[in-house]
Design a protein around this motif. Structure first.
Motif, PDB file in Angstrom:
ATOM      1  N   THR A 114       0.829  -1.204   0.000  1.00  6.37           N
ATOM      2  CA  THR A 114       0.000   0.000   0.000  1.00  6.37           C
ATOM      3  C   THR A 114       0.868   1.260   0.000  1.00  6.37           C
ATOM      4  O   THR A 114       0.594   2.220  -0.727  1.00  6.37           O
ATOM      5  N   VAL A 115       1.933   1.236   0.803  1.00  4.77           N
ATOM      6  CA  VAL A 115       2.861   2.371   0.839  1.00  4.77           C
ATOM      7  C   VAL A 115       3.544   2.562  -0.515  1.00  4.77           C
ATOM      8  O   VAL A 115       3.727   3.699  -0.982  1.00  4.77           O
ATOM      9  N   TYR A 118       1.236   4.329  -2.777  1.00  5.49           N
ATOM     10  CA  TYR A 118       1.207   5.755  -2.437  1.00  5.49           C
ATOM     11  C   TYR A 118       2.439   6.466  -2.991  1.00  5.49           C
ATOM     12  O   TYR A 118       2.340   7.588  -3.519  1.00  5.49           O
ATOM     13  N   ASP A 119       3.585   5.819  -2.905  1.00  2.00           N
ATOM     14  CA  ASP A 119       4.819   6.385  -3.462  1.00  2.00           C
ATOM     15  C   ASP A 119       4.676   6.638  -4.962  1.00  2.00           C
ATOM     16  O   ASP A 119       5.074   7.692  -5.468  1.00  2.00           O
ATOM     17  N   TYR A 121       1.874   7.043  -6.573  1.00  2.67           N
ATOM     18  CA  TYR A 121       0.874   8.102  -6.752  1.00  2.67           C
ATOM     19  C   TYR A 121       1.523   9.481  -6.631  1.00  2.67           C
ATOM     20  O   TYR A 121       1.304  10.371  -7.462  1.00  2.67           O
ATOM     21  N   VAL A 122       2.340   9.670  -5.598  1.00  2.00           N
ATOM     22  CA  VAL A 122       2.999  10.962  -5.395  1.00  2.00           C
ATOM     23  C   VAL A 122       3.980  11.249  -6.531  1.00  2.00           C
ATOM     24  O   VAL A 122       4.039  12.373  -7.045  1.00  2.00           O
ATOM     25  N   SER A 215      -5.927   4.065  -5.908  1.00  2.00           N
ATOM     26  CA  SER A 215      -4.735   4.862  -6.208  1.00  2.00           C
ATOM     27  C   SER A 215      -4.305   4.686  -7.658  1.00  2.00           C
ATOM     28  O   SER A 215      -3.897   5.651  -8.322  1.00  2.00           O
TER      29      SER A 215
END
Length: 309
Positions: A114-115, A118-119, A121-122, A215
């Motif tokens: 999940t992290v 997110y990485d 996505y950013v 995401s």
């Protein structure tokens, strides 16, 4: 350890009963486990020593590979040795310990995936703020939170399990210790415990999977504003991650979001996510990532040159 325990040792039924089939499985699964340890170990080593792999994506990838080694090693070594044993046994304390570490590393992997989403996505949707948002301290905190989440999850599972009385029988219908097969041996009703496990394991998997899917939908929509080359690079990176996510979450949701059963296919699905998936992950990330392949070649060339000298 529990309220009333006449059972101190458990007999594991195993994957197959035929000795010839078990020996064939030993010949197949031993190389796969060794490939898991070597492949993931190489990724951890390469990320640690390579100066070109300093981005947050590779930092999280090294943690994921470390989790894969630990996750597989919780189950597979005993499973492999049991294939050559006529009677497969484990102590009740050893069974509970295996459950604890199996779920710890499994949930840590869910949070790490999940992290990593997110990485991405950013990196794709907020590129100008990427280095600020995903700073080194933030990455360390996110990795630590993933491990801590796994520990807290496992502690809940074990606190539920150690309250149960086990008075017999003592044959666990699986090839390793997991919660549902162990609950069937308890000499009390385990409906409430089953609901807790469903909530703790199944919902974590489902919500994390939905978050991951969301995401990547946002990423795909955002990629329409990128150049063709930018889209190609972003999709190549994301494809590896999506493949790993599907391979991991598919079996987990299948097993933990429905009533427990003893079907043979359940055991085969468990083989997939304990033996096969950890071996495939380094292959998936390496084959689709030019930077990792180049870093591995440099590391190998450095080892060869040092050996020649």
């Amino acid at each position: 350890m529990a309220r009333t325990n006449n059972v101190t040792e458990l007999i594991i039924s195993g994957l197959f009963q035929d000795p010839e089939v078990q020996r064939a499985c030993f010949a197949v699964f031993l190389p796969m486990y060794l490939a898991t340890v070597v492949g993931n170990g190489l990724i951890v080593l390469t990320v640690r020593v390579s100066k070109s792999l300093r981005s947050p994506m590779y930092f999280f990838l090294s943690h994921l590979s470390l989790v894969e080694i630990s996750y597989s090693s919780t189950v597979v070594p005993k499973f492999i040795t049991d294939l050559l044993s006529r009677i497969k046994t484990i102590s009740l304390e050893g069974c509970v310990a295996q459950i604890f570490f199996f779920h710890l590393f499994g949930v840590a992997e869910i949070f790490l995936l999940t992290v990593m989403a997110y990485d991405r996505y950013v990196a794709i949707c907020k590129p100008l703020h990427y280095t600020i948002i995903m700073s080194r301290p933030v990455c360390h905190r996110l990795a630590a939170a993933s491990w801590l989440g796994g520990i807290i999850h496992s502690m809940v599972q074990i606190l539920v399990t150690v309250q149960l009385p086990f008075c017999g029988p003592n044959v666990i219908d699986h090839y390793f210790c997991d919660l549902h097969p162990l609950f069937k041996l308890a000499c009390t009703d385990t409906f409430v415990e089953g609901v807790i496990v469903l909530t703790n394991s199944g919902l974590i998997s489902v919500f994390s999977f939905l978050l991951l899917v969301s995401s990547y939908i946002v990423i795909l929509v955002n990629l329409r504003n990128h150049s063709a080359e930018g889209r190609r690079k972003a999709l190549s990176t994301c494809a590896s991650h999506v493949t790993v996510v599907v391979l991991f979450f598919g079996p987990a949701i299948f097993l933990y979001m429905r009533p427990p059963s003893t079907f043979t296919e359940d055991k085969l699905v468990a083989v997939f996510y304990t033996v096969v998936t950890p071996m495939l992950n380094p292959i998936i990330y390496t084959l689709r990532n030019a930077e990792v392949k180049i870093a591995l070649k440099r590391l190998w060339g450095r080892k060869v040159n040092s050996g020649v000298e």
